[in-house]
Design an enzyme around this catalytic site. Structure first.
Site, PDB file in Angstrom:
ATOM      1  N   CYS A  89       0.823  -1.205   0.000  1.00  0.00           N
ATOM      2  CA  CYS A  89       0.000   0.000   0.000  1.00  0.00           C
ATOM      3  C   CYS A  89       0.869   1.272   0.000  1.00  0.00           C
ATOM      4  O   CYS A  89       1.500   1.549  -1.003  1.00  0.00           O
ATOM      5  CB  CYS A  89      -1.001  -0.049   1.138  1.00  0.00           C
ATOM      6  N   HIS A 185      -3.171  -5.176   1.311  1.00  0.00           N
ATOM      7  CA  HIS A 185      -2.574  -5.437   2.639  1.00  0.00           C
ATOM      8  C   HIS A 185      -2.506  -6.932   2.948  1.00  0.00           C
ATOM      9  O   HIS A 185      -3.440  -7.472   3.549  1.00  0.00           O
ATOM     10  CB  HIS A 185      -3.417  -4.761   3.722  1.00  0.00           C
ATOM     11  N   GLU A 187      -0.948  -8.410   5.170  1.00  0.00           N
ATOM     12  CA  GLU A 187      -0.783  -8.655   6.613  1.00  0.00           C
ATOM     13  C   GLU A 187      -2.133  -8.711   7.336  1.00  0.00           C
ATOM     14  O   GLU A 187      -2.189  -9.033   8.511  1.00  0.00           O
ATOM     15  CB  GLU A 187       0.126  -7.571   7.228  1.00  0.00           C
TER      16      GLU A 187
HETATM   17  N1  GLN Z   1      -3.554   6.245   0.586  1.00  0.00           N
HETATM   18  C1  GLN Z   1      -2.343   5.958   1.275  1.00  0.00           C
HETATM   19  C2  GLN Z   1      -1.158   6.650   0.613  1.00  0.00           C
HETATM   20  O1  GLN Z   1      -1.212   7.016  -0.512  1.00  0.00           O
HETATM   21  C3  GLN Z   1      -2.072   4.482   1.363  1.00  0.00           C
HETATM   22  C4  GLN Z   1      -3.122   3.819   2.191  1.00  0.00           C
HETATM   23  C5  GLN Z   1      -2.641   2.619   2.914  1.00  0.00           C
HETATM   24  O2  GLN Z   1      -1.440   2.372   3.033  1.00  0.00           O
HETATM   25  N2  GLN Z   1      -3.572   1.884   3.463  1.00  0.00           N
HETATM   26  O3  GLN Z   1      -0.147   6.793   1.236  1.00  0.00           O
END
Ligand code: GLN
Length: 207
Positions: A89, A185, A187
């Site tokens: 992410c 994610h 995890e």
């Molecule tokens: N929207 C976040 C970003 O751009 C990422 C979101 C997340 O890691 N759950 O940093």
């Protein structure tokens, strides 16, 4: 002598303990002798065999990384090509060479590890979080991926390999050498196949 693998989870923000838990399980399931530590200081970077950069807010994580000096250490190890990294992410955002919306490089200092262009928050506010079963290259059954304000990998080039897509053309997992970037994610589920995949490509040379 067999060395104990030292896995670091960047402890700046996000699902740090979940990644520690998943990586411990992956080590156990693969029968790899390893330790998992939460990394908060630059001097810890040099000893790591592998690194996980969790999700969170890429702008915040990037600022803390830069101020703490961790950024420079990680970049040095990326340049030496001796630190496998999995970014999930916000971690995926940081591994990119380009963002669709980063005119001001001060806002997010990218690690420039992978030949990818990433769009942050690509699903907008309407769909902040969702789960979806995805086909992941090399897996024999679908993986349930959890997306939270997720980025999308809009463009790949060079030696970057696409591992998973959703809705036909949206890329959500890529690999390049020993770097792995995911917009979801891994995890947050009990399925540790992605952590095991990362271990394989890092230390056991996947394929
Ligand atoms: N929207 C976040 C970003 O751009 C990422 C979101 C997340 O890691 N759950 O940093």
């Amino acid at each position: 002598m067999v060395k104990t693998l030292l896995a670091g989870v960047l402890g700046v923000q996000g699902d740090v303990s979940e990644h520690v838990f998943s990586m411990k399980n992956a080590l156990k399931e693969k029968n790899v002798d390893g330790r998992v530590v939460v990394v908060k200081q630059k001097k810890e970077i040099d000893n790591l065999d592998i690194l996980i950069i969790p999700g969170g807010e890429s702008t915040t994580i990037s600022k803390i990384l830069y101020k703490s000096g961790i950024y420079d250490r990680v970049v040095r190890r990326i340049e030496n090509d001796d630190l496998p990294i999995m970014g999930t992410c916000a971690g995926c955002v940081l591994l990119a060479k380009e963002l669709t919306d980063n005119e001001n490089e001060e806002e997010v200092r990218l690690l420039h590890a992978m030949d990818i262009k990433v769009e942050r928050n690509a699903f907008g506010r309407q769909r902040e979080s969702f789960e979806k079963k995805i086909e992941f290259k090399g897996f024999d059954y679908p993986y349930n991926a959890v997306f939270i304000r997720a980025p999308i990998i809009r463009k790949t080039w060079g030696r970057c390999e696409i591992l998973a897509k959703i809705n036909k053309e949206m890329v959500v997992a890529v690999r390049q050498n020993r770097f792995l970037a995911l917009s979801f994610h891994p995890e947050l589920t009990n399925d540790v196949r992605i952590h095991k995949y990362f271990l394989d490509m890092s230390i056991l040379r996947y394929r």
